[in-house]
Design a protein around this motif. Structure first.
Motif, short mmCIF file in Angstrom:
data_model
loop_
_atom_site.label_atom_id
_atom_site.label_comp_id
_atom_site.label_asym_id
_atom_site.label_seq_id
_atom_site.Cartn_x
_atom_site.Cartn_y
_atom_site.Cartn_z
N LYS A 128 8.97 46.37 27.22
CA LYS A 128 7.95 45.32 27.14
C LYS A 128 8.49 43.96 27.56
N ASP A 129 9.55 43.97 28.35
CA ASP A 129 10.13 42.72 28.82
C ASP A 129 9.22 42.12 29.88
N PHE A 130 8.76 40.92 29.64
CA PHE A 130 7.85 40.25 30.57
C PHE A 130 8.58 39.73 31.80
N TRP A 131 9.90 39.72 31.78
CA TRP A 131 10.64 39.12 32.90
C TRP A 131 11.43 40.14 33.70
N SER A 132 11.98 41.14 33.07
CA SER A 132 12.78 42.14 33.77
C SER A 132 11.88 43.30 34.18
N ARG A 133 11.81 43.53 35.48
CA ARG A 133 10.92 44.57 36.01
C ARG A 133 11.71 45.80 36.42
N PRO A 134 11.09 46.98 36.40
CA PRO A 134 11.79 48.19 36.84
C PRO A 134 12.35 48.06 38.27
N GLU A 135 11.62 47.38 39.14
CA GLU A 135 12.11 47.22 40.52
C GLU A 135 13.36 46.35 40.59
N ASP A 136 13.53 45.44 39.62
CA ASP A 136 14.76 44.64 39.56
C ASP A 136 15.96 45.54 39.25
N VAL A 137 15.74 46.48 38.34
CA VAL A 137 16.82 47.42 37.98
C VAL A 137 17.17 48.29 39.17
N ARG A 138 16.15 48.81 39.84
CA ARG A 138 16.41 49.67 41.01
C ARG A 138 17.18 48.90 42.09
N ARG A 139 16.78 47.67 42.35
CA ARG A 139 17.47 46.88 43.37
C ARG A 139 18.92 46.62 42.98
N LEU A 140 19.16 46.29 41.72
CA LEU A 140 20.53 46.06 41.26
C LEU A 140 21.35 47.33 41.38
N GLN A 141 20.78 48.47 41.01
CA GLN A 141 21.50 49.74 41.14
C GLN A 141 21.89 49.99 42.60
N GLU A 142 20.99 49.72 43.53
CA GLU A 142 21.30 49.90 44.95
C GLU A 142 22.44 49.00 45.39
N HIS A 143 22.48 47.79 44.88
CA HIS A 143 23.49 46.82 45.31
C HIS A 143 24.84 47.06 44.65
N LEU A 144 24.88 47.83 43.57
CA LEU A 144 26.13 48.14 42.90
C LEU A 144 26.80 49.36 43.55
N ALA A 145 26.89 49.34 44.85
CA ALA A 145 27.35 50.48 45.64
C ALA A 145 28.80 50.87 45.35
N HIS A 146 29.62 49.94 44.90
CA HIS A 146 31.04 50.23 44.70
C HIS A 146 31.42 50.31 43.22
N ALA A 147 30.45 50.21 42.34
CA ALA A 147 30.73 50.28 40.91
C ALA A 147 31.22 51.67 40.54
N ALA A 148 32.16 51.74 39.61
CA ALA A 148 32.71 53.02 39.17
C ALA A 148 31.61 53.89 38.56
N GLN A 149 30.69 53.28 37.86
CA GLN A 149 29.57 53.98 37.25
C GLN A 149 28.45 52.97 37.03
N VAL A 150 27.23 53.39 37.22
CA VAL A 150 26.08 52.54 36.94
C VAL A 150 25.14 53.34 36.05
N LYS A 151 24.92 52.84 34.87
CA LYS A 151 24.00 53.48 33.93
C LYS A 151 22.88 52.48 33.63
N ALA A 152 21.64 52.92 33.83
CA ALA A 152 20.49 52.06 33.54
C ALA A 152 19.73 52.66 32.36
N VAL A 153 19.39 51.80 31.42
CA VAL A 153 18.69 52.23 30.21
C VAL A 153 17.48 51.34 30.01
#
Length: 191
Positions: A128-153
Motif C-alpha cells: 500500500k505504498d503510495f510512492w514505491s511502485r512495482p515498476e520501480d522495483v522491476r526497473r531497479l532489478q534490471e539495473h542491478l545487473a552485476h549484483a551478487a543477488q537481488v531479492k525483491a519483497v
C-alpha cells in the motif's frame, strides 16, 4: 544540459545545473516534525479539516500505527537538531533534496546507476505504498545487473510508513525479511 531556476524557502533565487549541487537555500529549508507533546506523526493525527492517510484502511490510525514507535522516531529526529527546541512548535531541519529526487524519479529520470553494485541487494516495498511502485522495483532489478543477488519483497497490506505500522500490520514482516536476508549473507560467508 539546461539549468533550471528554483525558488528556495529562503526566498533567494538559485540555479541548479547538471551537477545538482545544493543551493544555499537547500540548507535552510526545513521539514516540521512536531515535538514530544504529540505521539503520532503529522499524517496520522486527526486534525480538523484533514483526512487520515488513504493507505490506512481504518478510521482510528492508532489501530494501524504504533504511537510509541512514532514518538520515539520524533524524539530522535528532534534530538538530531540542536536548534529544534528553539522553534515553536519544536521542529528539526532537513534538506529538501529527497523531495526533489522524488519528483525527478516520478518523472522517470534515473538519478544514479545501479550497475556497479556487486553486493547482495534486498529491495523491500509495501503493497500500500503510495510512492514505491512495482515498476520501480522491476526497473531497479534490471539495473542491478552485476549484483551478487537481488531479492525483491512486497510486504502485503503494509504502508509507506511500515516502520511505524504495528507489528501485525507489516513491521514484523519487514524486520523478519531484513534479518533473514542478513543471516543468509552471513551464512554464505561462513565463520
Amino acid at each position: 544540459m539546461r539549468s533550471r531556476s528554483v525558488t528556495c524557502s529562503c526566498s533567494t533565487r538559485c540555479t541548479r545545473g547538471a551537477r545538482r549541487t545544493p543551493c544555499s537555500g537547500a540548507a535552510r529549508t526545513s521539514r516540521t516534525l512536531t515535538g514530544p507533546a504529540s505521539s503520532t506523526p503529522r499524517d496520522s493525527r486527526p486534525t480538523a479539516g484533514t483526512r487520515r492517510p488513504r493507505s490506512i484502511p481504518v478510521e482510528d490510525t492508532s489501530q494501524w500505527r504504533s504511537p510509541e514507535v512514532a514518538a520515539a522516531i520524533q524524539r530522535e529526529a528532534l534530538a538530531s537538531d540542536p536548534l529544534a527546541g528553539t522553534r515553536t512548535p519544536p521542529a528539526f531541519r532537513a534538506p529538501s533534496g529527497a523531495l526533489e529526487d522524488s519528483f525527478y524519479l516520478a518523472m522517470g529520470r534515473q538519478l544514479w546507476d545501479a550497475a556497479p553494485i556487486t553486493a547482495r541487494v534486498l529491495i523491500v516495498r509495501s503493497e500500500k505504498d503510495f510512492w514505491s511502485r512495482p515498476e520501480d522495483v522491476r526497473r531497479l532489478q534490471e539495473h542491478l545487473a552485476h549484483a551478487a543477488q537481488v531479492k525483491a519483497v512486497t510486504l502485503p497490506g503494509a504502508t509507506h510508513f511500515v516502520h511505524l505500522d504495528r507489528p501485525d500490520k507489516g513491521r514484523d514482516l519487514l524486520l523478519a525479511e531484513t534479518l533473514t536476508f542478513l543471516a543468509e549473507g552471513s551464512a554464505s560467508r561462513g565463520p
